[in-house]
Scaffold this motif. Structure first.
Motif, PDB file in Angstrom:
ATOM      1  N   LYS A 110      -2.670  18.819   4.905  1.00 43.88           N
ATOM      2  CA  LYS A 110      -3.435  19.695   4.001  1.00 43.88           C
ATOM      3  C   LYS A 110      -4.779  19.049   3.655  1.00 43.88           C
ATOM      4  O   LYS A 110      -4.870  17.830   3.538  1.00 43.88           O
ATOM      5  CB  LYS A 110      -2.654  19.931   2.701  1.00 43.88           C
ATOM      6  CG  LYS A 110      -1.402  20.762   2.901  1.00 43.88           C
ATOM      7  CD  LYS A 110      -0.692  20.921   1.553  1.00 43.88           C
ATOM      8  CE  LYS A 110       0.704  21.462   1.715  1.00 43.88           C
ATOM      9  NZ  LYS A 110       0.785  22.908   1.828  1.00 43.88           N
ATOM     10  N   ASP A 111      -5.797  19.890   3.435  1.00 42.11           N
ATOM     11  CA  ASP A 111      -7.152  19.396   3.149  1.00 42.11           C
ATOM     12  C   ASP A 111      -7.223  18.560   1.889  1.00 42.11           C
ATOM     13  O   ASP A 111      -8.025  17.647   1.779  1.00 42.11           O
ATOM     14  CB  ASP A 111      -8.121  20.590   2.976  1.00 42.11           C
ATOM     15  CG  ASP A 111      -8.472  21.171   4.322  1.00 42.11           C
ATOM     16  OD1 ASP A 111      -8.206  20.491   5.337  1.00 42.11           O
ATOM     17  OD2 ASP A 111      -8.992  22.305   4.372  1.00 42.11           O
ATOM     18  N   ASN A 112      -6.408  18.900   0.897  1.00 37.89           N
ATOM     19  CA  ASN A 112      -6.532  18.221  -0.400  1.00 37.89           C
ATOM     20  C   ASN A 112      -5.506  17.083  -0.581  1.00 37.89           C
ATOM     21  O   ASN A 112      -5.290  16.631  -1.691  1.00 37.89           O
ATOM     22  CB  ASN A 112      -6.404  19.229  -1.550  1.00 37.89           C
ATOM     23  CG  ASN A 112      -5.005  19.801  -1.669  1.00 37.89           C
ATOM     24  OD1 ASN A 112      -4.287  19.894  -0.682  1.00 37.89           O
ATOM     25  ND2 ASN A 112      -4.600  20.162  -2.880  1.00 37.89           N
ATOM     26  N   VAL A 113      -4.868  16.671   0.515  1.00 37.50           N
ATOM     27  CA  VAL A 113      -3.843  15.619   0.391  1.00 37.50           C
ATOM     28  C   VAL A 113      -4.144  14.451   1.325  1.00 37.50           C
ATOM     29  O   VAL A 113      -4.547  14.637   2.479  1.00 37.50           O
ATOM     30  CB  VAL A 113      -2.430  16.177   0.723  1.00 37.50           C
ATOM     31  CG1 VAL A 113      -1.376  15.078   0.631  1.00 37.50           C
ATOM     32  CG2 VAL A 113      -2.080  17.322  -0.222  1.00 37.50           C
ATOM     33  N   ASP A 114      -3.943  13.259   0.791  1.00 41.82           N
ATOM     34  CA  ASP A 114      -4.168  12.042   1.557  1.00 41.82           C
ATOM     35  C   ASP A 114      -2.966  11.136   1.313  1.00 41.82           C
ATOM     36  O   ASP A 114      -2.715  10.735   0.180  1.00 41.82           O
ATOM     37  CB  ASP A 114      -5.437  11.400   0.973  1.00 41.82           C
ATOM     38  CG  ASP A 114      -6.013  10.373   1.896  1.00 41.82           C
ATOM     39  OD1 ASP A 114      -5.488  10.219   3.003  1.00 41.82           O
ATOM     40  OD2 ASP A 114      -6.994   9.714   1.477  1.00 41.82           O
ATOM     41  N   ILE A 115      -2.191  10.859   2.355  1.00 43.25           N
ATOM     42  CA  ILE A 115      -1.025   9.980   2.171  1.00 43.25           C
ATOM     43  C   ILE A 115      -1.346   8.606   2.746  1.00 43.25           C
ATOM     44  O   ILE A 115      -1.780   8.489   3.901  1.00 43.25           O
ATOM     45  CB  ILE A 115       0.220  10.564   2.858  1.00 43.25           C
ATOM     46  CG1 ILE A 115       0.379  12.006   2.416  1.00 43.25           C
ATOM     47  CG2 ILE A 115       1.449   9.663   2.593  1.00 43.25           C
ATOM     48  CD1 ILE A 115       1.638  12.468   1.863  1.00 43.25           C
ATOM     49  N   LYS A 116      -1.173   7.585   1.934  1.00 42.55           N
ATOM     50  CA  LYS A 116      -1.465   6.221   2.392  1.00 42.55           C
ATOM     51  C   LYS A 116      -0.164   5.430   2.420  1.00 42.55           C
ATOM     52  O   LYS A 116       0.578   5.437   1.435  1.00 42.55           O
ATOM     53  CB  LYS A 116      -2.458   5.550   1.442  1.00 42.55           C
ATOM     54  CG  LYS A 116      -3.825   6.235   1.419  1.00 42.55           C
ATOM     55  CD  LYS A 116      -4.733   5.511   0.443  1.00 42.55           C
ATOM     56  CE  LYS A 116      -6.011   6.255   0.184  1.00 42.55           C
ATOM     57  NZ  LYS A 116      -7.112   5.895   1.059  1.00 42.55           N
ATOM     58  N   TYR A 117       0.071   4.729   3.524  1.00 45.43           N
ATOM     59  CA  TYR A 117       1.294   3.933   3.639  1.00 45.43           C
ATOM     60  C   TYR A 117       1.000   2.498   3.185  1.00 45.43           C
ATOM     61  O   TYR A 117       0.717   1.626   3.980  1.00 45.43           O
ATOM     62  CB  TYR A 117       1.849   4.029   5.066  1.00 45.43           C
ATOM     63  CG  TYR A 117       2.288   5.457   5.332  1.00 45.43           C
ATOM     64  CD1 TYR A 117       3.542   5.894   4.920  1.00 45.43           C
ATOM     65  CD2 TYR A 117       1.401   6.380   5.899  1.00 45.43           C
ATOM     66  CE1 TYR A 117       3.919   7.222   5.089  1.00 45.43           C
ATOM     67  CE2 TYR A 117       1.777   7.714   6.061  1.00 45.43           C
ATOM     68  CZ  TYR A 117       3.039   8.118   5.643  1.00 45.43           C
ATOM     69  OH  TYR A 117       3.399   9.440   5.797  1.00 45.43           O
ATOM     70  N   GLU A 118       1.007   2.342   1.863  1.00 47.17           N
ATOM     71  CA  GLU A 118       0.655   1.056   1.261  1.00 47.17           C
ATOM     72  C   GLU A 118       1.557   0.781   0.065  1.00 47.17           C
ATOM     73  O   GLU A 118       2.108   1.709  -0.535  1.00 47.17           O
ATOM     74  CB  GLU A 118      -0.790   1.102   0.771  1.00 47.17           C
ATOM     75  CG  GLU A 118      -1.829   1.063   1.880  1.00 47.17           C
ATOM     76  CD  GLU A 118      -3.243   1.134   1.320  1.00 47.17           C
ATOM     77  OE1 GLU A 118      -3.747   0.105   0.856  1.00 47.17           O
ATOM     78  OE2 GLU A 118      -3.813   2.251   1.313  1.00 47.17           O
ATOM     79  N   ASP A 119       1.626  -0.505  -0.301  1.00 44.38           N
ATOM     80  CA  ASP A 119       2.367  -0.920  -1.488  1.00 44.38           C
ATOM     81  C   ASP A 119       1.502  -0.632  -2.718  1.00 44.38           C
ATOM     82  O   ASP A 119       0.421  -1.215  -2.857  1.00 44.38           O
ATOM     83  CB  ASP A 119       2.667  -2.420  -1.365  1.00 44.38           C
ATOM     84  CG  ASP A 119       3.435  -2.973  -2.555  1.00 44.38           C
ATOM     85  OD1 ASP A 119       3.487  -2.290  -3.612  1.00 44.38           O
ATOM     86  OD2 ASP A 119       3.974  -4.076  -2.435  1.00 44.38           O
ATOM     87  N   PHE A 120       1.957   0.256  -3.590  1.00 41.77           N
ATOM     88  CA  PHE A 120       1.133   0.663  -4.731  1.00 41.77           C
ATOM     89  C   PHE A 120       0.727  -0.531  -5.606  1.00 41.77           C
ATOM     90  O   PHE A 120      -0.358  -0.554  -6.177  1.00 41.77           O
ATOM     91  CB  PHE A 120       1.869   1.704  -5.590  1.00 41.77           C
ATOM     92  CG  PHE A 120       1.044   2.153  -6.761  1.00 41.77           C
ATOM     93  CD1 PHE A 120      -0.014   3.027  -6.591  1.00 41.77           C
ATOM     94  CD2 PHE A 120       1.300   1.663  -8.041  1.00 41.77           C
ATOM     95  CE1 PHE A 120      -0.810   3.410  -7.667  1.00 41.77           C
ATOM     96  CE2 PHE A 120       0.515   2.046  -9.126  1.00 41.77           C
ATOM     97  CZ  PHE A 120      -0.540   2.931  -8.937  1.00 41.77           C
ATOM     98  N   ILE A 121       1.614  -1.505  -5.714  1.00 41.52           N
ATOM     99  CA  ILE A 121       1.324  -2.682  -6.552  1.00 41.52           C
ATOM    100  C   ILE A 121       0.079  -3.420  -6.042  1.00 41.52           C
ATOM    101  O   ILE A 121      -0.665  -4.001  -6.811  1.00 41.52           O
ATOM    102  CB  ILE A 121       2.554  -3.647  -6.548  1.00 41.52           C
ATOM    103  CG1 ILE A 121       3.752  -2.978  -7.213  1.00 41.52           C
ATOM    104  CG2 ILE A 121       2.249  -4.981  -7.202  1.00 41.52           C
ATOM    105  CD1 ILE A 121       3.600  -2.709  -8.689  1.00 41.52           C
ATOM    106  N   LYS A 122      -0.146  -3.362  -4.724  1.00 41.73           N
ATOM    107  CA  LYS A 122      -1.235  -4.154  -4.128  1.00 41.73           C
ATOM    108  C   LYS A 122      -2.543  -3.385  -3.964  1.00 41.73           C
ATOM    109  O   LYS A 122      -3.577  -3.998  -3.709  1.00 41.73           O
ATOM    110  CB  LYS A 122      -0.795  -4.673  -2.757  1.00 41.73           C
ATOM    111  CG  LYS A 122       0.354  -5.677  -2.856  1.00 41.73           C
ATOM    112  CD  LYS A 122       0.606  -6.346  -1.533  1.00 41.73           C
ATOM    113  CE  LYS A 122       1.816  -7.256  -1.640  1.00 41.73           C
ATOM    114  NZ  LYS A 122       2.599  -7.252  -0.402  1.00 41.73           N
TER     115      LYS A 122
END
Ligand code: SAM
Length: 259
Positions: A74-86
């Motif tokens: 979707k245009d308004n979504v960006d999924i990042k495969y990262e550790d949120f803490i870092k």
């Protein structure tokens, strides 16, 4: 698609669509930039994508990609495969909505409180933790962290959530905590640091008096601590659990020692 939930990542997925949409509606994110922590299989993501202006979701487990691709498209979504803490969070105004991985509730909470670009957060957490965060003086659950949350934000319980609504069913019940951060901090840099040090020291051993904890943790002579507290109208018998946030703020403002 098959994915066996991973305990080490705190994966308990939500299934109840009514509950998920209710959380999103009560988070008032229309037209706003939203961050989700741990989208999992996308149960909450689908509603966030629908209501938010833009959604960035951080997921540590790349094996969940097949579930999340449809939202990432979707245009308004960006999924990042990262550790949120870092991750370094971007500048701007952001609103967090998340069903948290419970094993890192505290570090996530501190990151959200300390990051100025985070304005509000709706967080599914363990019910018992929610009770502790919202506790007030003279309640058993009242603790240093209740005071720290109150210092940064107006906080309240959005709802309690039965454990049966998760898969796999966890051993604890849950609650959604709502945090609405204040625009300005009450204390300036130095006294703020002192405030956190005093609050943490005060609750070090809950059964002990405030005077004893301050004396032992901060290495100040007992007589001196008692004199200081009495000058602020506090007796030598008082315990941290009897003291509200405003009193701790006053103590930090007039604290005469180095930390
Ligand atoms: N949002 C989904 C739902 O409601 O069904 C999943 C919630 S599940 C309780 C927590 C999610 O956080 C999992 O998908 C897990 O893989 C992810 N997670 C765990 N540790 C993380 C981290 N350090 N950074 C980002 N995501 C993490």
């Amino acid at each position: 698609m098959n994915h066996y939930p991973k305990k080490k990542f705190g994966q308990n997925f939500l299934r109840d669509k009514n509950l998920l949409e209710k959380i999103v509606i009560k988070s008032h994110i229309e037209g706003k930039n939203v961050i989700e922590i741990g989208p999992g299989q996308g149960a909450l993501t689908q509603f966030l994508a629908q209501y938010a202006k833009h959604l960035t979701a951080y997921e540590i487990d790349e094996q969940l990609k097949p579930f999340l691709l449809q939202y990432d498209a979707k245009d308004n979504v960006d999924i990042k495969y990262e550790d949120f803490i870092k991750v370094d969070l971007p500048e701007g105004d952001f609103h967090v909505v998340a069903n948290l991985p419970y094993y890192i509730t505290t570090p996530i909470l501190f990151k959200l409180l300390e990051t100025n670009s985070i304005k509000t957060a709706s967080l599914m957490i363990q019910k018992e933790v929610c009770d502790r965060l919202l506790a007030t003086p003279n309640q058993k659950a009242y603790n240093a962290i209740s005071i720290i949350v109150q210092y940064y934000a107006k906080a309240y319980r959005m709802m309690n959530v039965n454990r049966k609504l998760f898969f796999p069913v966890p051993r604890v019940d849950s609650a959604v905590l709502r945090i609405e951060k204040y625009d300005k901090r009450i204390l300036n840099g130095e006294s703020e640091k002192t405030f956190f040090v005093i609050v943490k020291a005060a609750f070090k051993q809950k059964r002990k008096t405030l005077a004893n904890n301050l004396h032992q943790v901060m290495g100040i002579e007992k007589d001196e601590v008692i004199k200081f507290l009495e000058a602020q109208g506090l007796t030598d018998k008082i315990r941290a659990e009897q003291i509200d946030m405003n009193t701790f703020i006053k103590l930090a403002e007039v604290w005469p020692y180095d930390n």
